[in-house]
Motif scaffolding. Structure first.
Motif, PDB file in Angstrom:
ATOM      1  N   GLU A  40      81.171  89.174 -21.448  1.00 49.85           N
ATOM      2  CA  GLU A  40      81.088  88.183 -22.520  1.00 49.85           C
ATOM      3  C   GLU A  40      79.631  87.781 -22.766  1.00 49.85           C
ATOM      4  O   GLU A  40      79.160  87.748 -23.902  1.00 49.85           O
ATOM      5  N   ARG A  52      88.439  98.705 -29.081  1.00 54.33           N
ATOM      6  CA  ARG A  52      89.528  99.597 -29.486  1.00 54.33           C
ATOM      7  C   ARG A  52      89.063 101.039 -29.379  1.00 54.33           C
ATOM      8  O   ARG A  52      87.910 101.351 -29.666  1.00 54.33           O
ATOM      9  N   TRP A  76      87.008  85.413 -26.681  1.00 57.31           N
ATOM     10  CA  TRP A  76      85.856  84.862 -25.975  1.00 57.31           C
ATOM     11  C   TRP A  76      84.738  84.447 -26.899  1.00 57.31           C
ATOM     12  O   TRP A  76      83.764  83.846 -26.490  1.00 57.31           O
ATOM     13  N   ALA A  78      91.232  98.542 -19.260  1.00 52.99           N
ATOM     14  CA  ALA A  78      91.999  97.314 -19.505  1.00 52.99           C
ATOM     15  C   ALA A  78      91.071  96.137 -19.803  1.00 52.99           C
ATOM     16  O   ALA A  78      91.346  95.332 -20.703  1.00 52.99           O
ATOM     17  N   LEU A  79      89.967  96.021 -19.074  1.00 54.01           N
ATOM     18  CA  LEU A  79      89.001  94.955 -19.345  1.00 54.01           C
ATOM     19  C   LEU A  79      88.450  95.082 -20.758  1.00 54.01           C
ATOM     20  O   LEU A  79      88.423  94.105 -21.513  1.00 54.01           O
ATOM     21  N   TYR A  80      88.026  96.274 -21.132  1.00 56.54           N
ATOM     22  CA  TYR A  80      87.446  96.467 -22.457  1.00 56.54           C
ATOM     23  C   TYR A  80      88.467  96.145 -23.556  1.00 56.54           C
ATOM     24  O   TYR A  80      88.135  95.532 -24.567  1.00 56.54           O
ATOM     25  N   GLU A  81      89.710  96.539 -23.355  1.00 57.80           N
ATOM     26  CA  GLU A  81      90.743  96.244 -24.352  1.00 57.80           C
ATOM     27  C   GLU A  81      90.993  94.736 -24.438  1.00 57.80           C
ATOM     28  O   GLU A  81      91.148  94.201 -25.538  1.00 57.80           O
ATOM     29  N   ARG A  82      91.009  94.028 -23.303  1.00 57.57           N
ATOM     30  CA  ARG A  82      91.163  92.571 -23.330  1.00 57.57           C
ATOM     31  C   ARG A  82      90.004  91.891 -24.060  1.00 57.57           C
ATOM     32  O   ARG A  82      90.175  90.848 -24.669  1.00 57.57           O
ATOM     33  N   MET A  83      88.842  92.507 -24.003  1.00 56.15           N
ATOM     34  CA  MET A  83      87.664  91.956 -24.662  1.00 56.15           C
ATOM     35  C   MET A  83      87.660  92.251 -26.161  1.00 56.15           C
ATOM     36  O   MET A  83      86.820  91.746 -26.879  1.00 56.15           O
ATOM     37  N   PRO A  90      87.429  88.342 -31.149  1.00 53.15           N
ATOM     38  CA  PRO A  90      87.895  88.352 -29.777  1.00 53.15           C
ATOM     39  C   PRO A  90      88.021  86.916 -29.260  1.00 53.15           C
ATOM     40  O   PRO A  90      87.301  86.026 -29.713  1.00 53.15           O
ATOM     41  N   ARG A 147      84.580  90.110 -16.588  1.00 55.55           N
ATOM     42  CA  ARG A 147      84.860  89.593 -17.930  1.00 55.55           C
ATOM     43  C   ARG A 147      83.778  88.607 -18.364  1.00 55.55           C
ATOM     44  O   ARG A 147      83.251  88.698 -19.470  1.00 55.55           O
TER      45      ARG A 147
END
Length: 181
Positions: free
Chosen positions: A112, A148, A180, A140-145, A178, A108
């Protein structure tokens, strides 16, 4: 390595000291080949797509343009590639963190830092990437960042096309930035 906010001063605590640098030296290429080849041909295809054949070699790595080294506390810990920029869209890929260091937030932090570099280019308004649908951890990482899903490519494995808009640095500020940023 400095003790940083993560405390302790141990190498594995370096997530507060992540940097992304253009290029990849020979030691980094050797480490990358080791990580990928130890996981086999199927992993190479998941990481790089069908363009690279197994086993991954330093020569094949050297031929890849746009590679960026990820360093943590000064140590080489991963790679990400800025593959192309076309019409305001930067496509990134081939993102990998040393398998011995995953699950600690390093991916992550590295993503960033890399996205700040990419969105720092005034030509870029959107970043895209492709990820296999069954690669749950990466997805999951890409979606948290903030990425879409914007499309899919069918095949033996379904590949998703994901996008992230530069909502703060360009005129299109309709989406929430986002966390971050």
């Amino acid at each position: 390595m400095s003790a940083g906010r993560g405390g302790g001063g141990r190498e594995e605590d370096c997530v507060d000291d992540v940097e992304v640098l253009e290029g990849l030296d020979g030691d980094g290429a050797e480490a990358l080949c080791g990580w990928v080849n130890a996981r086999g041909a199927a992993f190479l295809e998941q990481w790089a797509g069908p363009a690279l054949s197994f086993p991954l070699t330093r020569g094949r790595v050297a031929a890849l343009e746009g590679l960026h080294s990820i360093r943590c506390g000064g140590a080489f810990v991963g790679v990400v590639q800025w593959m192309s920029t076309d019409g305001g869209e930067a496509h990134i890929g081939r993102f990998i963190i040393d398998p011995a260091r995953t699950g600690r937030g390093l991916g992550r932090r590295a993503l960033e830092a890399f996205l700040r570099i990419v969105f720092g280019d005034e030509r870029v308004s959107t970043v895209s990437l492709s990820v296999y649908e069954d690669n749950a951890g990466a997805r999951a990482l890409y979606e948290r960042m903030g990425f879409r899903v914007r499309g899919a490519r069918e095949g033996a494995r379904r590949a998703l096309r994901m996008e992230l808009a530069a909502c703060l640095t360009h005129a299109s500020r309709t989406e929430r930035p986002p966390p971050w940023w």
